[in-house]
Design an enzyme around this catalytic site. Structure first.
Site, PDB file in Angstrom:
ATOM      1  N   CYS A 177       0.356  -0.850  -0.025  1.00 57.95           N
ATOM      2  CA  CYS A 177       0.221   0.017   0.302  1.00 57.95           C
ATOM      3  C   CYS A 177       0.956   0.810   0.137  1.00 57.95           C
ATOM      4  CB  CYS A 177      -0.748  -0.153   1.546  1.00 57.95           C
ATOM      5  SG  CYS A 177      -2.081   1.450   1.066  1.00 57.95           S
ATOM      6  N   CYS A 184      -0.715   3.985   1.773  1.00 58.12           N
ATOM      7  CA  CYS A 184      -0.072   3.716   3.694  1.00 58.12           C
ATOM      8  C   CYS A 184       1.327   4.382   4.069  1.00 58.12           C
ATOM      9  CB  CYS A 184      -0.698   2.597   3.973  1.00 58.12           C
ATOM     10  SG  CYS A 184      -1.847   2.086   3.847  1.00 58.12           S
ATOM     11  N   ASP A 185       2.671   3.689   3.182  1.00 64.54           N
ATOM     12  CA  ASP A 185       3.665   3.617   3.538  1.00 64.54           C
ATOM     13  C   ASP A 185       4.066   4.088   2.266  1.00 64.54           C
ATOM     14  OD1 ASP A 185       2.508   2.032   5.417  1.00 64.54           O
ATOM     15  OD2 ASP A 185       2.694   0.011   4.070  1.00 64.54           O
TER      16      ASP A 185
END
Length: 347
Positions: A142, A145-146
């Site tokens: 992701c 997300c990261d």
């Protein structure tokens, strides 16, 4: 709390299948409505978020929070209001009659008036060496997300479809360079997404190439990778067949899998629930989590192939619980108004 024997003999108001952030959010709302929900924890309790070491984009945690900690807090909150957690996987669902019946892998059968499906979607992995150890430590599924953790890094994106192009374009906001690694010499992505990636100055491509091994440790994170290439594509298949392939070690600070997700809906295959061609749960149009079966509701990544964020999953979890509560109240009102003969037939 009900005992195992009680669970098999009584009819619950709500059973929530899945204990990721969507299921936990639904559990909090359903428990606060005094519906005493049963939450089924499958083979991966907590879902995809437990693979993320640090969550920085979840509202209310300005310093960030560990994925496992966020899940545990949600579980504690749900239990505080009366939700009960049960370990077990649904092997068969009978949704044609009421109450619904769920046959579990542990031998139990759960009966429920309303069902919330929050089983999530599992990211596809590619089978590279060390991916189990390094998932969440520089290896991710992701970028949203990261990606911000990789400012100034050189990163790899594995895949050739729209998911991979989206990951690469997002990562290009942070990384020094993004290399898309694809096992063929042409993309599966849509023309517009492929063009955007090709035209971006930070994005380059490695054709007919696959990821064989990831270098690093949980202490250091990802430090590099071994790539293999064959001019005819699918180099790992060629390697397995004993053919020669080119091998190269590269230094990178992060690797992102962009090969898609698989919704965890296999147990609904023989039910009247509608799913799309990829297996995602279809919900009614409008601001609702209702499915084609009255009394069954969907929440989280299992019905969301687009956003796949913790915050959106939590939102749909609360919606599913509210929709279930409203449906149960409406059903109870109908029962109260129905003649005794109809009332008996409905149960």
């Amino acid at each position: 709390m009900n005992t195992d024997t009680d669970r098999s003999t009584i009819v619950h108001d709500v059973v929530i299948v899945g204990s990721g952030v969507a299921g936990l959010s639904a559990a909090v709302y359903a428990a606060r409505a005094d519906l005493e929900p049963i939450v089924l924890e499958g083979p991966e309790p907590g879902g995809q978020l437990t693979l993320t070491t640090e969550v920085e984009n979840y509202l209310g945690f300005p310093e960030g929070v560990g994925g496992m900690e966020l899940i545990q807090r949600g579980k504690d909150q749900a239990e505080r209001f009366g939700a009960e957690f049960v370990h077990g996987t649904v092997e068969d669902a009978t949704l044609e009659a009421r109450p619904f019946e769920l046959a579990l892998s542990n031998g139990e059968t759960l009966r429920t008036r309303a069902l919330i499906v929050a089983t999530g979607a599992s990211a596809r992995w590619v089978g590279a060496e060390n991916e189990d150890e390094l998932m969440g430590y520089g290896l991710s599924t992701c970028a949203t997300c990261d990606g911000a953790f990789h400012r100034g890094d050189d990163v790899l994106v594995i895949g050739g479809g729209d998911s991979a192009m989206e990951e690469a374009l997002f990562l290009a906001k942070f990384a020094d360079s993004v290399t898309i690694v694809h096992r063929r010499d042409e993309l599966r992505a849509s023309d517009i997404m492929a063009r955007r990636a090709r035209e971006h100055e930070k994005i380059s491509f490695r054709w007919n190439t696959e990821l064989l091994e990831i270098h690093g440790s949980q202490e250091e994170g990802v430090t590099g990778a071994t790539l293999v290439r064959h001019p005819e594509g699918h180099p790992k298949e060629k390697l397995d067949a004993g053919l020669e392939v080119e091998s190269e070690d590269v230094d990178v600070g992060g690797i992102f899998y962009g090969v898609g997700h698989v919704p965890n809906t296999e147990f609904l295959a023989d039910t009247p629930i509608d799913r799309d061609d990829d297996g995602y749960l279809l919900t009614s149009e409008g601001m609702t989590t209702e499915t084609a079966v009255e009394g069954v509701f969907g929440a989280g990544d299992v019905m969301d192939p687009q956003y796949r964020q913790a915050i959106t999953a939590a939102g749909t979890g609360s919606m599913a619980a509210l929709d279930a509560e409203a449906w149960l109240d409406e059903r109870a009102a109908r029962r109260d108004a129905a003649p005794a003969v109809e009332l008996e037939a409905s149960d």
